[in-house]
Design a protein around this motif. Structure first.
Motif, mmCIF file in Angstrom:
data_model
loop_
_atom_site.group_PDB
_atom_site.id
_atom_site.type_symbol
_atom_site.label_atom_id
_atom_site.label_comp_id
_atom_site.label_asym_id
_atom_site.label_seq_id
_atom_site.Cartn_x
_atom_site.Cartn_y
_atom_site.Cartn_z
ATOM 1 N N THR A 15 32.088 75.647 -9.225
ATOM 2 C CA THR A 15 31.716 75.695 -10.636
ATOM 3 C C THR A 15 31.455 74.296 -11.172
ATOM 4 O O THR A 15 30.493 74.070 -11.911
ATOM 5 N N ALA A 16 32.298 73.341 -10.793
ATOM 6 C CA ALA A 16 32.122 71.957 -11.245
ATOM 7 C C ALA A 16 30.806 71.387 -10.720
ATOM 8 O O ALA A 16 30.100 70.677 -11.450
ATOM 9 N N ILE A 17 30.475 71.692 -9.471
ATOM 10 C CA ILE A 17 29.225 71.203 -8.887
ATOM 11 C C ILE A 17 28.026 71.802 -9.623
ATOM 12 O O ILE A 17 27.057 71.103 -9.939
ATOM 13 N N LYS A 18 28.092 73.098 -9.938
ATOM 14 C CA LYS A 18 26.993 73.739 -10.660
ATOM 15 C C LYS A 18 26.827 73.145 -12.053
ATOM 16 O O LYS A 18 25.706 72.906 -12.512
ATOM 17 N N GLU A 19 27.953 72.893 -12.727
ATOM 18 C CA GLU A 19 27.896 72.298 -14.062
ATOM 19 C C GLU A 19 27.295 70.893 -13.999
ATOM 20 O O GLU A 19 26.469 70.513 -14.829
ATOM 21 N N TYR A 20 27.700 70.127 -12.984
ATOM 22 C CA TYR A 20 27.174 68.775 -12.796
ATOM 23 C C TYR A 20 25.666 68.818 -12.553
ATOM 24 O O TYR A 20 24.907 68.064 -13.161
ATOM 25 N N ASN A 21 25.224 69.704 -11.668
ATOM 26 C CA ASN A 21 23.792 69.809 -11.363
ATOM 27 C C ASN A 21 22.988 70.237 -12.581
ATOM 28 O O ASN A 21 21.875 69.751 -12.805
ATOM 29 N N ALA A 22 23.542 71.150 -13.388
ATOM 30 C CA ALA A 22 22.844 71.597 -14.590
ATOM 31 C C ALA A 22 22.701 70.450 -15.585
ATOM 32 O O ALA A 22 21.651 70.289 -16.219
ATOM 33 N N THR A 23 23.742 69.647 -15.714
ATOM 34 C CA THR A 23 23.694 68.495 -16.616
ATOM 35 C C THR A 23 22.666 67.479 -16.133
ATOM 36 O O THR A 23 21.928 66.891 -16.922
ATOM 37 N N LEU A 24 22.625 67.298 -14.826
ATOM 38 C CA LEU A 24 21.663 66.359 -14.244
ATOM 39 C C LEU A 24 20.230 66.847 -14.480
ATOM 40 O O LEU A 24 19.355 66.046 -14.814
ATOM 41 N N ASP A 79 20.911 64.526 -18.949
ATOM 42 C CA ASP A 79 22.005 63.846 -19.646
ATOM 43 C C ASP A 79 22.798 63.012 -18.635
ATOM 44 O O ASP A 79 23.783 63.465 -18.053
ATOM 45 N N ILE A 80 22.352 61.785 -18.427
ATOM 46 C CA ILE A 80 22.927 60.921 -17.387
ATOM 47 C C ILE A 80 24.366 60.536 -17.726
ATOM 48 O O ILE A 80 25.232 60.523 -16.850
ATOM 49 N N ALA A 81 24.648 60.229 -18.991
ATOM 50 C CA ALA A 81 25.994 59.794 -19.378
ATOM 51 C C ALA A 81 27.024 60.887 -19.108
ATOM 52 O O ALA A 81 28.098 60.630 -18.548
ATOM 53 N N LYS A 82 26.688 62.108 -19.499
ATOM 54 C CA LYS A 82 27.617 63.225 -19.260
ATOM 55 C C LYS A 82 27.729 63.509 -17.767
ATOM 56 O O LYS A 82 28.802 63.854 -17.266
ATOM 57 N N ALA A 83 26.637 63.358 -17.037
ATOM 58 C CA ALA A 83 26.659 63.588 -15.598
ATOM 59 C C ALA A 83 27.588 62.601 -14.901
ATOM 60 O O ALA A 83 28.275 62.968 -13.945
#
Length: 88
Positions: free
Chosen positions: A30-39, A43-47
């Motif tokens: 789930t964390a990986i999916k959230e990270y990829n979606a942010t990327l 949104d680089i800062a949040k990523a």
């Protein structure tokens, strides 16, 4: 189902461990999916923040024996490379 008392207990403890491991693996995914979606959203800062959290989850899962050293390293490397590509 086993007949021996110790083996009955072993079945129960194995099931509990299986549930815990599955939950930890799910948390990492789930964390990986959230990270990829942010990327993908750009949104680089949040990523960057999510990358730290995701790496921490992966390392905890590795220390619990859910992922092997190579598997964890490969996941972390791919996440880091994706962030580097997004920055460029």
């Amino acid at each position: 189902m086993p007949n021996i008392k110790s083996q009955k207990k072993r079945v129960i403890t194995n099931n509990k461990a299986n549930e815990a491991n599955r939950a930890k693996r799910s948390r990492v995914r789930t964390a990986i999916k959230e990270y990829n979606a942010t990327l993908q959203a750009g949104d680089i800062a949040k990523a960057e923040e999510l990358l730290k959290e995701t790496i921490s989850l992966i390392n905890r899962a590795k220390s619990d024996g859910i992922y092997t050293q190579n598997n964890a390293s490969r996941k972390i490397s791919r996440l880091s490379m994706a962030l580097d590509k997004a920055r460029a």
